[in-house]
Design a protein around this motif. Structure first.
Motif, mmCIF file in Angstrom:
data_model
loop_
_atom_site.group_PDB
_atom_site.id
_atom_site.type_symbol
_atom_site.label_atom_id
_atom_site.label_comp_id
_atom_site.label_asym_id
_atom_site.label_seq_id
_atom_site.Cartn_x
_atom_site.Cartn_y
_atom_site.Cartn_z
ATOM 1 N N VAL A 151 22.119 -0.120 8.650
ATOM 2 C CA VAL A 151 21.418 -1.270 8.084
ATOM 3 C C VAL A 151 20.047 -0.808 7.604
ATOM 4 O O VAL A 151 19.344 -0.066 8.300
ATOM 5 C CB VAL A 151 21.270 -2.397 9.124
ATOM 6 C CG1 VAL A 151 20.402 -3.527 8.585
ATOM 7 C CG2 VAL A 151 22.651 -2.928 9.518
ATOM 8 N N TRP A 152 19.683 -1.254 6.402
ATOM 9 C CA TRP A 152 18.352 -1.007 5.855
ATOM 10 C C TRP A 152 17.550 -2.295 5.956
ATOM 11 O O TRP A 152 18.046 -3.382 5.650
ATOM 12 C CB TRP A 152 18.451 -0.608 4.386
ATOM 13 C CG TRP A 152 19.144 0.692 4.148
ATOM 14 C CD1 TRP A 152 20.484 0.930 4.156
ATOM 15 C CD2 TRP A 152 18.523 1.944 3.859
ATOM 16 N NE1 TRP A 152 20.740 2.245 3.892
ATOM 17 C CE2 TRP A 152 19.547 2.899 3.702
ATOM 18 C CE3 TRP A 152 17.197 2.350 3.721
ATOM 19 C CZ2 TRP A 152 19.298 4.218 3.411
ATOM 20 C CZ3 TRP A 152 16.935 3.676 3.425
ATOM 21 C CH2 TRP A 152 17.973 4.594 3.276
ATOM 22 N N LEU A 153 16.276 -2.184 6.370
ATOM 23 C CA LEU A 153 15.357 -3.318 6.407
ATOM 24 C C LEU A 153 14.148 -2.989 5.541
ATOM 25 O O LEU A 153 13.554 -1.910 5.684
ATOM 26 C CB LEU A 153 14.922 -3.620 7.841
ATOM 27 C CG LEU A 153 16.031 -4.052 8.814
ATOM 28 C CD1 LEU A 153 15.454 -4.269 10.202
ATOM 29 C CD2 LEU A 153 16.753 -5.299 8.330
ATOM 30 N N LEU A 208 0.830 -1.171 0.000
ATOM 31 C CA LEU A 208 0.000 0.000 0.000
ATOM 32 C C LEU A 208 0.886 1.250 0.000
ATOM 33 O O LEU A 208 1.820 1.343 0.795
ATOM 34 C CB LEU A 208 -0.889 -0.024 1.253
ATOM 35 C CG LEU A 208 -1.970 1.006 1.365
ATOM 36 C CD1 LEU A 208 -3.087 0.779 0.383
ATOM 37 C CD2 LEU A 208 -2.527 1.024 2.781
ATOM 38 N N PRO A 209 0.623 2.249 -0.852
ATOM 39 C CA PRO A 209 1.503 3.421 -0.903
ATOM 40 C C PRO A 209 1.630 4.149 0.420
ATOM 41 O O PRO A 209 2.707 4.661 0.745
ATOM 42 C CB PRO A 209 0.821 4.303 -1.959
ATOM 43 C CG PRO A 209 0.020 3.371 -2.783
ATOM 44 C CD PRO A 209 -0.433 2.291 -1.868
ATOM 45 N N ALA A 210 0.542 4.228 1.204
ATOM 46 C CA ALA A 210 0.585 4.992 2.450
ATOM 47 C C ALA A 210 1.446 4.317 3.516
ATOM 48 O O ALA A 210 1.871 4.973 4.465
ATOM 49 C CB ALA A 210 -0.831 5.199 2.987
ATOM 50 N N GLN A 211 1.703 3.020 3.389
ATOM 51 C CA GLN A 211 2.503 2.323 4.392
ATOM 52 C C GLN A 211 3.989 2.629 4.220
ATOM 53 O O GLN A 211 4.454 2.977 3.133
ATOM 54 C CB GLN A 211 2.278 0.812 4.287
ATOM 55 C CG GLN A 211 0.905 0.353 4.747
ATOM 56 C CD GLN A 211 0.686 -1.124 4.496
ATOM 57 O OE1 GLN A 211 1.184 -1.698 3.527
ATOM 58 N NE2 GLN A 211 -0.101 -1.759 5.365
ATOM 59 N N ARG A 212 4.725 2.451 5.327
ATOM 60 C CA ARG A 212 6.187 2.592 5.299
ATOM 61 C C ARG A 212 6.788 1.196 5.175
ATOM 62 O O ARG A 212 6.662 0.383 6.085
ATOM 63 C CB ARG A 212 6.669 3.268 6.581
ATOM 64 C CG ARG A 212 6.174 4.693 6.738
ATOM 65 C CD ARG A 212 6.274 5.175 8.159
ATOM 66 N NE ARG A 212 5.412 4.389 9.030
ATOM 67 C CZ ARG A 212 4.955 4.826 10.204
ATOM 68 N NH1 ARG A 212 5.260 6.028 10.631
ATOM 69 N NH2 ARG A 212 4.191 4.052 10.957
ATOM 70 N N HIS A 213 7.454 0.949 4.066
ATOM 71 C CA HIS A 213 7.970 -0.392 3.793
ATOM 72 C C HIS A 213 9.446 -0.561 4.141
ATOM 73 O O HIS A 213 9.928 -1.683 4.185
ATOM 74 C CB HIS A 213 7.771 -0.734 2.308
ATOM 75 C CG HIS A 213 6.344 -0.674 1.870
ATOM 76 N ND1 HIS A 213 5.483 -1.739 1.965
ATOM 77 C CD2 HIS A 213 5.615 0.341 1.336
ATOM 78 C CE1 HIS A 213 4.286 -1.392 1.512
ATOM 79 N NE2 HIS A 213 4.345 -0.131 1.116
ATOM 80 N N VAL A 214 10.172 0.537 4.351
ATOM 81 C CA VAL A 214 11.621 0.440 4.536
ATOM 82 C C VAL A 214 12.055 1.392 5.649
ATOM 83 O O VAL A 214 11.501 2.489 5.796
ATOM 84 C CB VAL A 214 12.367 0.769 3.213
ATOM 85 C CG1 VAL A 214 12.091 2.186 2.741
ATOM 86 C CG2 VAL A 214 13.864 0.528 3.351
ATOM 87 N N VAL A 215 13.017 0.941 6.455
ATOM 88 C CA VAL A 215 13.589 1.771 7.516
ATOM 89 C C VAL A 215 15.105 1.661 7.467
ATOM 90 O O VAL A 215 15.661 0.655 7.010
ATOM 91 C CB VAL A 215 13.087 1.365 8.916
ATOM 92 C CG1 VAL A 215 11.609 1.655 9.074
ATOM 93 C CG2 VAL A 215 13.384 -0.105 9.199
ATOM 94 N N GLU A 226 24.174 0.762 2.426
ATOM 95 C CA GLU A 226 23.337 1.915 2.062
ATOM 96 C C GLU A 226 22.502 1.650 0.813
ATOM 97 O O GLU A 226 22.318 2.517 -0.030
ATOM 98 C CB GLU A 226 24.191 3.176 1.888
ATOM 99 C CG GLU A 226 24.925 3.617 3.138
ATOM 100 C CD GLU A 226 24.015 4.140 4.240
ATOM 101 O OE1 GLU A 226 22.792 4.180 4.033
ATOM 102 O OE2 GLU A 226 24.528 4.510 5.308
ATOM 103 N N GLY A 227 21.989 0.402 0.705
ATOM 104 C CA GLY A 227 21.054 0.083 -0.358
ATOM 105 C C GLY A 227 21.655 -0.428 -1.641
ATOM 106 O O GLY A 227 20.920 -0.719 -2.595
#
Length: 769
Positions: free
Chosen positions: A76-78, A59-66, A99-100
């Motif tokens: 670290v990226w998750l 869903l676009p409104a959700q945050r998928h990555v931190v 860094e991705g």
């Protein structure tokens, strides 16, 4: 498309509200291509993993990555990604340690692709809180459509994030119900809030919400927030001092929002208000981030399928700024806050369903820069996602998205980067406004500032509601007490150190400074700074300071359970002369206390049980601290209060296990250390009249700054007025606009006594080659 535009649709299929005539489509493609022909992509995309559809990151409104930065090792990226059966996986966790640049699959979250779950991630210190729920192009009732919460805890020894058992927040008990589109927020009191939408048997949808006050062990349902006639969506976001829930549904109705203040009763949501008339496409085509208390950046697609920006200022949403006029069902935004700059990613249509260009625009200083094309090869590029915020020192910003031949075909999750124009950077300090007639005392969460007028009695209080630009008389202390130091609590309650007849008191106002009463008699003890008071888990703490004797004296820590109305001694410390201040770490329910003043009397202490017991983590000169900030990993960042050799003052960091590191040598003792809500740090460095650490030419107070808390630079200096007094330049307050209040004492060029203030902005500037 049925009720949702968050998954692929076959090329050429009809979509409600998105029909495009051949002439209009040709004009749109020509207009966009006319711009793209003169723009080169800035960075080639890199694949992450196979995905089953180009819109895997719905869903676009959700945050998928931190992004998380452990105290040791690299960041670290998750990434929580739904693979839709590719490589046999459903929803899983991917990790990057460079860094991705490269990614690897690490853990399953909900690995059954037959039930299409997506997740919303929130970093809490070094841990990650997560909710996941069903998301798909169509929605029917199902007993599997539940909402689950889960902690992913950081294991320092293993350098990994491991899941705790999932907790069911909402349970769909029959095949006529179903929950979807769950999102997560955490307020300033440490409560966790989960919002989702429930499909009812009659086809309507209810915006439901639950809260956890025990760290996610259990969730209690709250009264629903809205009832919608069809499938909707939205975003629940914490704005520093309040929750805001913005929502809508497919159709032409307006977008709506509701607010609850963190200090209000748990079920006390304000009434529904209209956000803006053009609505939000399916309620979920949006991306949002809060830059400071009470404010929000919102980028959204309206029901006419155009992309716009609006700012929420604490009261309502401002006028729209059109970002993309080419209409398309797949158009979606993703935003990242980098310091004070907002980066907006989008997927502009070139050829519907098969060719979308990934673009980026930067909002800086209140204005959007021109679009920059990052990727423009002929691929379908589905819904982008980006980290909610990055350090101000970041040199580039990543965007993750689906890349496939067309909207209905599987492909890869890919990543590309927007290089920031400044590249490697360092902090700068811009002075926006100077005042030589008032001495700032406090800034409330509402933005109201309080001050004394230097040519008036110190028992008369002034207030400003326009960002500390103009001042009006507010009230006189009823007993004639002089206002000395003041602190504003999260609910706006004011606590002030007042004095009369040679004695000190703690005075309180619960009505924004209009009326005052003395609530605690202090005698010869007093407040040292606004951070002599701290809040933690609903309790207010006060650590007293005295300067009558240089000998050891008992120092009391007071606690109040009723917002400062009454006080009880929580702890009495011995072996010290001064109680310098307090810092709260709400993420770990920890309280820090600082003492001085000689080497033997100094120390930095930590309590993990509401101030009942304490552990000294750092003593001697190194542990002499006046003010500090708690970092996301639980450590403390501070400047040292050292004026005599053999030690020299430094900016330093102290972990909860006692690990200590000096980061940068300072010119003098630090009286303030402040963490900006938008990223970055400043420290106020004093010049005391005594001491042997200073070179002969040192006669000034200084402001130091850092973008990341590690690399520090001197930003400005302010010469002293009287060589026999301390000269100080300190930051204790930030306005809702993001401007810092820099306070002066005994500084040349300011008002009587060298008092006054400046409104300043921390900048990111290019490093000199």
């Amino acid at each position: 498309m049925p009720s949702n535009a968050c998954l692929p649709i076959p090329a050429g299929s009809w979509h409600p509200g998105g029909g495009t005539s051949p002439i209009r489509a040709a004009l749109q493609r020509t207009a966009l291509l006319g711009c793209l022909l003169f723009t080169s992509p800035l960075h080639a995309s890199q694949p992450i993993t196979p995905i089953g559809g180009g819109n895997a990151l719905t869903l676009p409104a959700q945050r998928h990555v931190v992004r998380l930065a452990p105290p040791q090792g690299e960041a670290v990226w998750l990434l929580a990604l739904q693979q839709d059966g590719q490589q046999g996986h459903g929803l899983g966790l991917f990790r990057s340690e460079d860094e991705g640049q490269t990614w690897r699959y690490t853990h399953p979250i909900q690995d059954d692709p037959s039930h299409r779950d997506t997740a919303d991630l929130l970093s809490v210190g070094m841990d990650v809180a997560m909710v996941y729920s069903y998301e798909g192009p169509s929605l029917r009732g199902s007993s599997r459509h539940d909402v689950s919460f889960q902690w992913w805890r950081h294991g320092a020894s293993a350098q990994d994030w491991l899941p705790s058992p999932a907790v069911r927040v909402f349970d769909s008990t029959s095949d006529t119900l179903g929950y979807t589109r769950a999102e997560l927020a955490r307020d300033s009191q440490g409560r966790l809030w989960v919002q989702a939408f429930r499909l009812e048997p009659d086809g309507t949808h209810t915006a439901v919400i639950a809260v956890s006050e025990d760290g996610g062990l259990t969730f209690q349902p709250q009264p629903s927030l809205a009832q919608l006639p069809m499938r909707g969506g939205g975003r629940i976001l914490h704005l520093g001092d309040r929750l805001l829930f913005i929502y809508g549904h497919h159709g032409v109705s307006p977008a709506w929002f509701r607010v609850r203040m963190d200090t209000a009763p748990v079920d006390a949501w304000q009434p529904e208000q209209q956000a803006f008339p053009e609505g939000i496409y399916h309620g979920a085509a949006l991306s949002a981030v809060s830059p400071s208390k009470g404010r929000m950046h919102l980028v959204y697609k309206d029901v006419s399928e155009q992309l716009s920006y609006r700012a929420f200022d604490g009261q309502g949403f401002g006028p729209p700024t059109l970002l993309e006029r080419q209409r398309d069902w797949a158009l979606q935004p993703a935003v990242t806050l980098v310091g004070e700059e907002l980066v907006v990613f989008g997927n502009a249509v070139v050829t519907p369903n098969t060719h979308y260009a990934l673009t980026a625009r930067v909002l800086s200083g209140g204005h959007f820069g021109p679009p920059q094309v990052l990727e423009n090869t002929p691929y379908f590029r589905g819904y982008p996602t980006a980290p909610e915020r990055l350090p101000a020192s970041s040199a580039r910003v990543p965007c993750i998205y689906g890349e496939a031949p067309d909207a209905a075909t599987g492909g890869s999750a890919a990543i590309t980067f927007l290089p920031l124009p400044q590249g490697p950077s360092q902090p700068g300090l811009e002075v926006v406004h100077t005042n030589t007639s008032h001495r700032i005392l406090a800034v409330a969460p509402s933005g109201t500032a309080y001050a004394l007028r230097l040519d008036d009695s110190s028992s008369r209080l002034y207030a400003s509601t326009d960002g500390a630009r103009t001042w009006n008389f507010k009230a006189r202390h009823p007993l004639g007490g002089s206002f000395r130091i003041m602190s504003a609590l999260a609910d706006g309650t004011l606590l002030a150190n007042t004095s009369r007849d040679g004695l000190h008191f703690l005075s309180r106002s619960g009505d924004g400074g209009t009326s005052w009463s003395e609530v605690l008699s202090l005698g010869n003890f007093r407040m040292l700074t606004p951070h002599s008071i701290a809040e933690l888990d609903g309790t207010v703490y006060f650590l007293e300071y005295q300067s009558v004797t240089s000998q050891d004296t008992p120092i009391r820590l007071y606690a109040s359970e009723n917002r400062g109305l009454t006080w009880q001694v929580r702890q009495t410390f011995t072996g010290h002369r001064h109680g310098h201040g307090l810092t709260a770490d709400p993420a770990r329910h920890a309280l820090w206390a600082f003492f001085g003043d000689t080497t033997r009397q100094s120390g930095t202490f930590r309590s993990a049980d509401a101030g009942h017991s304490w552990v000294r983590l750092l003593g001697g000169q190194e542990g002499c601290v006046v003010d500090a900030v708690a970092l996301g990993d639980g450590s403390l960042l501070f400047g040292q209060d050292i004026t005599y050799l053999p030690q020299l003052p430094h900016i330093a960091q102290l972990a909860p296990d006692g690990t200590y590191a000096a980061l940068a040598q300072l010119s003098g003792p630090a009286y303030s250390t402040y963490a900006l809500s938008r990223g970055g740090f400043v420290a106020g460095i004093a010049r005391e009249p005594g001491g042997d650490i200073y070179p002969p030419s040192e006669v000034s107070a200084h402001v130091w700054g850092s973008l990341d808390g590690v690399d520090w630079k001197e930003l400005r200096s302010y010469p002293r007025l009287d060589p026999n007094e301390n000269v100080r330049a300190d930051v204790y307050f930030e306005l809702p606009s993001g401007l810092l209040v820099l306070q002066f004492e005994n500084a040349k060029g300011f008002g009587p006594g060298g008092y006054g203030y400046q409104l300043v902005r921390l900048l990111r500037t290019s490093k000199t080659p």
